[in-house]
Scaffold this motif. Structure first.
Motif, PDB file in Angstrom:
ATOM      1  N   CYS A  41      -3.935   1.407   1.345  1.00 20.62           N
ATOM      2  CA  CYS A  41      -3.122   1.018   2.500  1.00 20.62           C
ATOM      3  C   CYS A  41      -2.993  -0.498   2.591  1.00 20.62           C
ATOM      4  O   CYS A  41      -1.920  -1.019   2.943  1.00 20.62           O
ATOM      5  CB  CYS A  41      -3.736   1.575   3.787  1.00 20.62           C
ATOM      6  N   LYS A  42      -4.063  -1.194   2.274  1.00 18.73           N
ATOM      7  CA  LYS A  42      -4.001  -2.656   2.257  1.00 18.73           C
ATOM      8  C   LYS A  42      -2.982  -3.147   1.231  1.00 18.73           C
ATOM      9  O   LYS A  42      -2.234  -4.097   1.485  1.00 18.73           O
ATOM     10  CB  LYS A  42      -5.381  -3.220   1.932  1.00 18.73           C
ATOM     11  N   VAL A  43      -2.954  -2.496   0.061  1.00 24.38           N
ATOM     12  CA  VAL A  43      -1.994  -2.880  -0.971  1.00 24.38           C
ATOM     13  C   VAL A  43      -0.570  -2.678  -0.464  1.00 24.38           C
ATOM     14  O   VAL A  43       0.306  -3.535  -0.653  1.00 24.38           O
ATOM     15  CB  VAL A  43      -2.231  -2.078  -2.265  1.00 24.38           C
ATOM     16  N   ILE A  44      -0.327  -1.550   0.199  1.00 26.13           N
ATOM     17  CA  ILE A  44       1.009  -1.275   0.730  1.00 26.13           C
ATOM     18  C   ILE A  44       1.410  -2.351   1.742  1.00 26.13           C
ATOM     19  O   ILE A  44       2.547  -2.860   1.729  1.00 26.13           O
ATOM     20  CB  ILE A  44       1.060   0.115   1.392  1.00 26.13           C
ATOM     21  N   LEU A  45       0.477  -2.733   2.619  1.00 28.80           N
ATOM     22  CA  LEU A  45       0.786  -3.729   3.640  1.00 28.80           C
ATOM     23  C   LEU A  45       0.993  -5.113   3.039  1.00 28.80           C
ATOM     24  O   LEU A  45       1.653  -5.967   3.645  1.00 28.80           O
ATOM     25  CB  LEU A  45      -0.321  -3.758   4.694  1.00 28.80           C
ATOM     26  N   GLN A  46       0.426  -5.354   1.852  1.00 29.65           N
ATOM     27  CA  GLN A  46       0.728  -6.598   1.157  1.00 29.65           C
ATOM     28  C   GLN A  46       2.147  -6.564   0.600  1.00 29.65           C
ATOM     29  O   GLN A  46       2.850  -7.578   0.582  1.00 29.65           O
ATOM     30  CB  GLN A  46      -0.279  -6.824   0.025  1.00 29.65           C
ATOM     31  N   LEU A  47       2.566  -5.369   0.131  1.00 29.25           N
ATOM     32  CA  LEU A  47       3.925  -5.223  -0.381  1.00 29.25           C
ATOM     33  C   LEU A  47       4.955  -5.306   0.748  1.00 29.25           C
ATOM     34  O   LEU A  47       6.037  -5.876   0.579  1.00 29.25           O
ATOM     35  CB  LEU A  47       4.068  -3.878  -1.102  1.00 29.25           C
ATOM     36  N   GLU A  48       4.614  -4.721   1.877  1.00 29.13           N
ATOM     37  CA  GLU A  48       5.543  -4.696   3.011  1.00 29.13           C
ATOM     38  C   GLU A  48       4.754  -4.849   4.302  1.00 29.13           C
ATOM     39  O   GLU A  48       4.345  -3.848   4.913  1.00 29.13           O
ATOM     40  CB  GLU A  48       6.351  -3.398   3.016  1.00 29.13           C
ATOM     41  N   PRO A  49       4.493  -6.093   4.726  1.00 30.87           N
ATOM     42  CA  PRO A  49       3.743  -6.332   5.955  1.00 30.87           C
ATOM     43  C   PRO A  49       4.375  -5.605   7.143  1.00 30.87           C
ATOM     44  O   PRO A  49       5.596  -5.553   7.288  1.00 30.87           O
ATOM     45  CB  PRO A  49       3.818  -7.850   6.120  1.00 30.87           C
ATOM     46  N   GLY A  50       3.520  -5.026   7.969  1.00 27.64           N
ATOM     47  CA  GLY A  50       4.001  -4.319   9.141  1.00 27.64           C
ATOM     48  C   GLY A  50       4.590  -2.960   8.850  1.00 27.64           C
ATOM     49  O   GLY A  50       5.254  -2.382   9.720  1.00 27.64           O
ATOM     50  N   HIS A  51       4.325  -2.425   7.656  1.00 26.36           N
ATOM     51  CA  HIS A  51       4.871  -1.122   7.277  1.00 26.36           C
ATOM     52  C   HIS A  51       4.362  -0.055   8.242  1.00 26.36           C
ATOM     53  O   HIS A  51       3.185   0.305   8.257  1.00 26.36           O
ATOM     54  CB  HIS A  51       4.461  -0.797   5.844  1.00 26.36           C
ATOM     55  N   GLY A  52       5.271   0.461   9.074  1.00 26.67           N
ATOM     56  CA  GLY A  52       4.886   1.370  10.152  1.00 26.67           C
ATOM     57  C   GLY A  52       4.165   2.627   9.702  1.00 26.67           C
ATOM     58  O   GLY A  52       3.103   2.962  10.249  1.00 26.67           O
ATOM     59  N   PRO A  53       4.706   3.365   8.711  1.00 28.27           N
ATOM     60  CA  PRO A  53       4.015   4.589   8.286  1.00 28.27           C
ATOM     61  C   PRO A  53       2.586   4.341   7.808  1.00 28.27           C
ATOM     62  O   PRO A  53       1.702   5.169   8.046  1.00 28.27           O
ATOM     63  CB  PRO A  53       4.906   5.099   7.142  1.00 28.27           C
ATOM     64  N   THR A  54       2.354   3.204   7.161  1.00 25.41           N
ATOM     65  CA  THR A  54       0.997   2.905   6.678  1.00 25.41           C
ATOM     66  C   THR A  54       0.071   2.576   7.839  1.00 25.41           C
ATOM     67  O   THR A  54      -1.096   2.985   7.857  1.00 25.41           O
ATOM     68  CB  THR A  54       1.032   1.744   5.680  1.00 25.41           C
ATOM     69  N   GLN A  55       0.563   1.847   8.826  1.00 24.78           N
ATOM     70  CA  GLN A  55      -0.263   1.562   9.999  1.00 24.78           C
ATOM     71  C   GLN A  55      -0.613   2.849  10.743  1.00 24.78           C
ATOM     72  O   GLN A  55      -1.737   3.009  11.223  1.00 24.78           O
ATOM     73  CB  GLN A  55       0.472   0.588  10.921  1.00 24.78           C
ATOM     74  N   ARG A  56       0.334   3.762  10.797  1.00 23.68           N
ATOM     75  CA  ARG A  56       0.048   5.055  11.435  1.00 23.68           C
ATOM     76  C   ARG A  56      -0.951   5.857  10.596  1.00 23.68           C
ATOM     77  O   ARG A  56      -1.802   6.566  11.141  1.00 23.68           O
ATOM     78  CB  ARG A  56       1.349   5.838  11.637  1.00 23.68           C
ATOM     79  N   LEU A  57      -0.845   5.719   9.272  1.00 24.42           N
ATOM     80  CA  LEU A  57      -1.783   6.419   8.391  1.00 24.42           C
ATOM     81  C   LEU A  57      -3.206   5.898   8.602  1.00 24.42           C
ATOM     82  O   LEU A  57      -4.167   6.678   8.675  1.00 24.42           O
ATOM     83  CB  LEU A  57      -1.369   6.238   6.932  1.00 24.42           C
TER      84      LEU A  57
END
Length: 406
Positions: free
Chosen positions: A82-98
């Motif tokens: 999830c941290k990697v995803i948020l580095q790719l797209e900061p504030g990525h809503g689905p990942t924050q919900r995950l």
């Protein structure tokens, strides 16, 4: 089939190492289709998609693998992706919900005298309605959802090659680490300068929490035995988090105290007889104490106000005779206890205790000794025996001096 998959894995690894990412991606995709439960290969697919600039595909694959790691019990690995995803797209809503779902799903443990495994070996717990329940992580278990997400945001992923030293014994640093993947050895230097391994830690384990709460030097070195990825959390980050979420510092202090006391109880026969309730109370009462070489912890002739347990280092015990000359008792070493004469018998110290090296100790104030220890018959008798032995040794020194003077 097994041999075919192995050949594809070997080929994929070689292609990846040589930078042939498109070809490596094809190989890893073949493995992922052939063995869907091979999450490491599926994670490689996501990493290669990221390297090739195919961001959305990478995010989708990382998300699927993160969920799969969590279902198998490897919550730290899931959080790392999830941290990697948020580095790719900061504030990525689905990942924050995950991440919020990860927190909501992992069960809240009751207070324990020894920490539970940081990550369950399997992911099979379920609620009464058949819903999946994520494994417990004691370090995060008492945080609010908001504090948990804030901590996750601060965590930094760091990779280490086999043989790399993550922390070095004797150095002062201010970081806690959680092992996302890989294994490490915990190594200490012996009296002759030789190193010996005292523990082996793996995925889900934590180390270095002492550094967040004190300026004491590292008590051991930690060396990666395989490629290892860790989360790092620094004291500066904790201080920043604590301003918004005071529970973060409280959680870390509680976690540190429980782990430290558990280690002491395992290795100190005098403390073994404490009852579970006394052990739990002791975790809240002990104070971490770091002193430089040369500092006096007890002064001969003066009352002491605490019981000490030497965790790291060496102390000299010096008895000053009436003529001003000094006699040395055997040195105190790691695991030794002192100060019991004053706190148990109300006597002034019969000798001075001086830090021979930089020392790390646990300090238990007189009032806490009386409250926690004196009511424990076995421990009280053991401490009285220790006191008697030390009084007898001092009496022999004085007697020997008087005889020689006569």
């Amino acid at each position: 089939m097994v041999e075919t998959v192995r050949e594809h894995k070997d080929n994929a690894a070689q292609l990846f190492a040589s930078g042939q990412w498109e070809a490596a991606l094809a190989e890893y995709r073949y493995i992922a289709r052939a063995v869907p439960e091979d999450l490491a290969s599926r994670q490689k697919v996501a990493e290669l998609l990221q390297r090739l600039g195919r961001k959305q595909e990478a995010i989708e694959t990382y998300t699927d693998v993160a969920k799969a790691w969590a279902r198998q019990g490897w919550l730290l690995r899931a959080i790392a992706l999830c941290k990697v995803i948020l580095q790719l797209e900061p504030g990525h809503g689905p990942t924050q919900r995950l991440l919020a779902d990860f927190y909501a799903g992992h069960a809240q443990p009751q207070p324990r005298l020894t920490p539970a495994p940081a990550v369950s070996p399997s992911f099979g717990e379920s609620s009464g309605e058949g819903d999946e329940v994520l494994p417990r992580i004691p370090l995060f278990s008492k945080l609010s959802p908001e504090a948990f997400l804030s901590v996750v945001e601060e965590l930094e992923l760091k990779p280490f090659a086999p043989g790399s030293t993550i922390v070095t014994e004797g150095e002062t640093s201010h970081s806690l680490f959680a092992i996302v993947e890989g294994r490490v050895d915990v190594v200490v230097r012996g009296g002759g300068g030789q190193s010996r391994k005292v523990a082996c830690l793996g995925e889900g384990d934590f180390f270095g929490e002492v550094a967040l709460l004190s300026d004491a030097p590292r008590l051991a070195s930690v060396v990666a035995t395989t490629r290892t990825v860790v989360f790092e959390l620094t004291r500066e980050q904790v201080e920043r988090l604590a301003e918004l979420h005071p529970s973060v510092e409280q959680m870390l202090r509680s976690f540190y105290q429980v782990r430290l006391l558990a280690n002491i109880l395992r290795g100190n026969p005098l403390l073994f007889s404490l009852t579970p309730l006394q052990r739990e109370a002791m975790t809240k009462a002990v104070q971490f104490h770091a002193v430089p070489a040369g500092e006096r912890l007890l002064v001969q002739g003066q009352p002491g106000d605490a019981l000490y347990l030497l965790l790291r280092g060496q102390c000299r015990v010096v008895h000053r005779r009436p003529d001003g000359h000094e006699n040395e008792h055997p040195s105190l070493r790691e695991g030794d206890m002192f100060g019991e004469l004053s706190v148990l018998l109300g006597l002034p110290a019969t000798a001075s205790v001086i830090a021979d090296t930089p020392c790390t100790l646990l300090r238990l104030a007189r009032a806490d000794v009386e409250r926690l220890i004196v009511m424990n018959t076995g421990l009280r008798e053991a401490l009285f025996r220790l006191s008697s032995e030390r009084l007898q040794r001092t009496a022999q020194l004085v007697s020997g001096y008087e005889s020689s003077a006569a």
